[in-house]
Scaffold this motif. Structure first.
Motif, PDB file in Angstrom:
ATOM      1  N   ASN A 129       0.800  -1.219   0.000  1.00  0.00           N
ATOM      2  CA  ASN A 129       0.000   0.000   0.000  1.00  0.00           C
ATOM      3  C   ASN A 129       0.831   1.267   0.000  1.00  0.00           C
ATOM      4  OD1 ASN A 129      -1.341  -2.221   1.879  1.00  0.00           O
ATOM      5  ND2 ASN A 129      -2.947  -1.183   0.753  1.00  0.00           N
ATOM      6  N   ILE A 145      -3.901   4.057 -10.685  1.00  0.00           N
ATOM      7  CA  ILE A 145      -4.664   4.032  -9.429  1.00  0.00           C
ATOM      8  C   ILE A 145      -6.138   3.736  -9.706  1.00  0.00           C
ATOM      9  CG2 ILE A 145      -5.253   5.345  -7.364  1.00  0.00           C
ATOM     10  CD1 ILE A 145      -2.284   4.597  -7.683  1.00  0.00           C
ATOM     11  N   PHE A 146      -6.675   4.294 -10.785  1.00  0.00           N
ATOM     12  CA  PHE A 146      -8.081   4.041 -11.126  1.00  0.00           C
ATOM     13  C   PHE A 146      -8.315   2.546 -11.332  1.00  0.00           C
ATOM     14  CE2 PHE A 146     -11.302   3.242 -14.390  1.00  0.00           C
ATOM     15  CZ  PHE A 146     -12.402   3.904 -13.850  1.00  0.00           C
ATOM     16  N   TRP A 149      -8.501   0.681  -8.212  1.00  0.00           N
ATOM     17  CA  TRP A 149      -9.854   0.790  -7.620  1.00  0.00           C
ATOM     18  C   TRP A 149     -10.809  -0.209  -8.258  1.00  0.00           C
ATOM     19  CZ3 TRP A 149     -10.106   6.820  -8.333  1.00  0.00           C
ATOM     20  CH2 TRP A 149      -9.293   7.427  -7.373  1.00  0.00           C
ATOM     21  N   ALA A 152     -10.176  -3.585  -7.000  1.00  0.00           N
ATOM     22  CA  ALA A 152     -10.625  -3.741  -5.611  1.00  0.00           C
ATOM     23  C   ALA A 152     -12.134  -3.876  -5.528  1.00  0.00           C
ATOM     24  CB  ALA A 152     -10.155  -2.557  -4.779  1.00  0.00           C
ATOM     25  N   LEU A 153     -12.858  -3.115  -6.340  1.00  0.00           N
ATOM     26  CA  LEU A 153     -14.329  -3.162  -6.306  1.00  0.00           C
ATOM     27  C   LEU A 153     -14.858  -4.541  -6.693  1.00  0.00           C
ATOM     28  CD1 LEU A 153     -15.196   0.348  -7.807  1.00  0.00           C
ATOM     29  CD2 LEU A 153     -15.622  -0.428  -5.458  1.00  0.00           C
ATOM     30  N   ALA A 327      -2.701  -3.882  -7.798  1.00  0.00           N
ATOM     31  CA  ALA A 327      -3.851  -4.144  -6.931  1.00  0.00           C
ATOM     32  C   ALA A 327      -3.795  -5.561  -6.401  1.00  0.00           C
ATOM     33  CB  ALA A 327      -5.153  -3.908  -7.690  1.00  0.00           C
ATOM     34  N   ASN A 331      -4.196  -6.083  -2.453  1.00  0.00           N
ATOM     35  CA  ASN A 331      -5.303  -6.703  -1.714  1.00  0.00           C
ATOM     36  C   ASN A 331      -5.395  -8.221  -1.882  1.00  0.00           C
ATOM     37  OD1 ASN A 331      -6.937  -7.269  -4.157  1.00  0.00           O
ATOM     38  ND2 ASN A 331      -7.180  -5.065  -4.253  1.00  0.00           N
ATOM     39  N   THR A 365      -7.036  -1.224  -0.244  1.00  0.00           N
ATOM     40  CA  THR A 365      -6.899  -0.572  -1.556  1.00  0.00           C
ATOM     41  C   THR A 365      -7.720   0.708  -1.666  1.00  0.00           C
ATOM     42  OG1 THR A 365      -6.480  -2.717  -2.596  1.00  0.00           O
ATOM     43  CG2 THR A 365      -7.095  -0.898  -4.044  1.00  0.00           C
ATOM     44  N   LEU A 366      -9.020   0.616  -1.378  1.00  0.00           N
ATOM     45  CA  LEU A 366      -9.884   1.784  -1.565  1.00  0.00           C
ATOM     46  C   LEU A 366      -9.596   2.896  -0.557  1.00  0.00           C
ATOM     47  CD1 LEU A 366     -13.303   0.056  -2.354  1.00  0.00           C
ATOM     48  CD2 LEU A 366     -11.588   0.953  -3.944  1.00  0.00           C
ATOM     49  N   CYS A 369      -4.536   2.714   0.045  1.00  0.00           N
ATOM     50  CA  CYS A 369      -3.823   2.996  -1.211  1.00  0.00           C
ATOM     51  C   CYS A 369      -4.211   4.352  -1.792  1.00  0.00           C
ATOM     52  CB  CYS A 369      -4.108   1.901  -2.241  1.00  0.00           C
ATOM     53  SG  CYS A 369      -3.217   0.376  -1.944  1.00  0.00           S
ATOM     54  N   THR A 370      -5.475   4.718  -1.667  1.00  0.00           N
ATOM     55  CA  THR A 370      -5.913   6.010  -2.185  1.00  0.00           C
ATOM     56  C   THR A 370      -5.239   7.146  -1.442  1.00  0.00           C
ATOM     57  OG1 THR A 370      -8.058   5.100  -2.832  1.00  0.00           O
ATOM     58  CG2 THR A 370      -7.920   7.488  -2.579  1.00  0.00           C
TER      59      THR A 370
END
Length: 513
Positions: A129, A145-146, A149, A152-153, A327, A331, A365-366, A369-370
């Motif tokens: 992270n 980074i997007f 995400w 992760a979602l 990612a 995660n 991650t969300l 990491c953000t």
């Protein structure tokens, strides 16, 4: 030039003796330099070999992390999300509530829900992270980074399935103890014809959970923050310090590892939450002081995700693959290692542990990491191109939090990284136990502490490529088995939530359980 040649060249004059002396001195100088030249030659050969190995591994990373694996991880996660009818998102509150549920002593397993989640998070929080995000931005630009995400979602659903199966298909090792993880899911859930795939995961997991990356980056940030300013090392000469640091880290890991999983669970259950809160407070303070720059950073992430303008050549595909790869390291959704920790949870209800596991991608991650990505992007240090990994993150904190920011970062990262290293020891020992027998897995700790020392002096590029390859190989058996067994998870989920609704007619009653 040799001595005989010098004598032949002596002219018949009175000062011939001085000429001879000069010639002989030239011969001595030439001879004395031969050892140095040979050493330089040998060093050049060794460097060339290392560069060749690193180049080969980099090419191999590009092959294994191609579109097929991206489709398997992201497409597989999207399939799980749709196939479950968004169960992971609809029951997030249930995941949080279960963390406070006490473990039943008569249930099989070794860890409470909270300890299992903390142990799994300790394997992802830390360098994945902090350094992993920096590597993602350095290699793929802000747009990576997007895609982290996105991964992760959908990874929330993936973790629900993989960790539910880890409890549903627990198996006994050769010592008679219940174990969980993809290798046991394959053995118990798919039958003996699939057993080679179980061993494939165990071998890849044994290599993929090596502590080299975490220790390498941990040694780097300790050296930059403390050793160099104190004169204990320099940017050009730091091998001795790195080696000593590796020996210290190896000793710490050995002490915890001797206490086995129960001690690891106790350590991570208080260490991980404390360090996560501390790190979020540090990044929160930095971001609050630069709140006006946050919208622009988010805009840059979204814009670069579909243009790839920050990557050489503007390749959007490179941005996507970089984000997905980092990612996975962050995660571990779909990789399978986290299922080994959740498979040790003390519960008889597989779905319950799957719900707890869903919180992993959200936290590491969300959220974490953000925060790291925003600090790096707002600082602007990512545009210089002269740093990567943990050095880039530390430089960002130095810019935005010049009074002790990198020192605090080092403290948090040190503790989180050590918890990751300890958790990876557990993962690796379980993989070895599956391959050669549980009665021999305790010997793994000695090989592991040696890897800790090696990691402190290894090359970053070589280490990152090796770990990336192993993570890709672990994902293949994990996702394959999960896709095949997904209908069984759905049936178990329907039964579990039907029971919950029958016993708990409303949310208020659910909170009182």
């Amino acid at each position: 030039m040799t001595t005989q040649t010098a004598v032949d060249m002596i002219p018949p004059v009175d000062d011939s003796l001085s000429v001879v002396e000069d010639s002989l001195s030239v011969v001595e100088d030439s001879t004395s330099h031969l050892g140095v030249e040979d050493s330089i030659s040998h060093l050049g050969v060794e460097d060339s070999i290392l560069h060749s190995i690193e180049a080969f591994l980099t090419q191999l990373v590009g092959i294994v992390w191609g579109p097929p694996l991206v489709v398997l991880l992201v497409g597989g996660g999207l399939f799980f999300l749709l196939y479950s009818r968004f169960i992971p998102y609809r029951h997030l509150w249930e995941s949080v509530r279960l963390l406070t549920r006490p473990a039943q002593q008569e249930d099989p397993g070794q860890l409470s829900h909270f300890q299992a989640l903390s142990t799994a998070l300790s394997g992802t929080l830390g360098m994945g992270n902090v350094a992993g995000v920096a590597i993602a931005i350095a290699m793929g630009g802000p747009g990576a980074i997007f895609w982290m995400w996105v991964s992760a979602l959908v990874g929330i659903a993936t973790k629900f399935y993989t960790c539910t199966l880890a409890v549903m298909y627990r198996g006994k090792d050769s010592a008679g103890e219940w174990q969980g993880g993809p290798m046991y899911v394959i053995r118990e859930g798919l039958g003996r014809h699939w057993r080679p795939l179980a061993y494939f995961f165990a071998v890849a997991g044994l290599c993929g959970t090596m502590p080299i990356f975490q220790i390498n980056q941990l040694t780097q940030i300790v050296r930059q923050t403390f050793a160099i300013p104190l004169g204990l090392a320099s940017a050009e000469s730091h091998f001795a310090f790195d080696l000593i640091a590796g020996l210290v880290f190896a000793s710490i890991v050995l002490i915890v590892a001797m206490g086995r999983l129960q001690r690891l669970g106790r350590v991570t259950s208080w260490l991980v939450p404390a360090m996560v809160v501390g790190y979020l407070l540090l990044t929160g303070a930095v971001l609050a002081a630069n709140a006006d720059a946050i919208p622009a950073a988010f805009a840059l992430i979204f814009q670069d995700a579909f243009t790839g303008s920050a990557v050489a050549g503007g390749a959007v595909g490179a941005v996507i693959i970089t984000g997905i790869r980092r990612a996975a390291f962050s995660n571990e959704a779909g990789i399978g290692t986290e299922a080994m920790a959740h498979g040790a949870a003390k519960t008889r209800e597989p779905v319950r542990e799957g719900l707890v596991a869903m919180l992993g991608p959200i936290i590491d991650t969300l959220i974490v990491c953000t925060c790291t990505a925003l600090v790096i992007l707002i600082s602007g240090v990512w545009q210089t191109g002269d740093r990567d990994g943990i050095g880039l993150t530390a430089a960002a904190f130095d810019v935005l939090f010049p009074y002790g920011g990198s020192v605090l970062l080092t403290v948090f990262v040190t503790l989180l990284s050590l918890s990751t290293v300890m958790t990876f020891w557990y993962y690796g020992s379980k993989c070895l136990g599956f391959i050669v027998g549980a009665e021999y897995q305790h010997h793994y700790v000695w090989f592991y502490v040696l890897l800790v020392v090696i990691g402190s002096v290894a090359s970053l590029g070589l280490v990152v490529s090796l770990i990336d390859i192993m993570y890709a190989l672990m994902a293949i058996p994990t996702m394959t088995a999960t896709l095949v067994l997904a209908p069984k998870v759905n049936r178990a989920a329907q039964r579990y939530f039907s029971q919950q609704q029958g016993r708990l007619p409303n949310a208020a009653a659910a909170c009182k359980e």
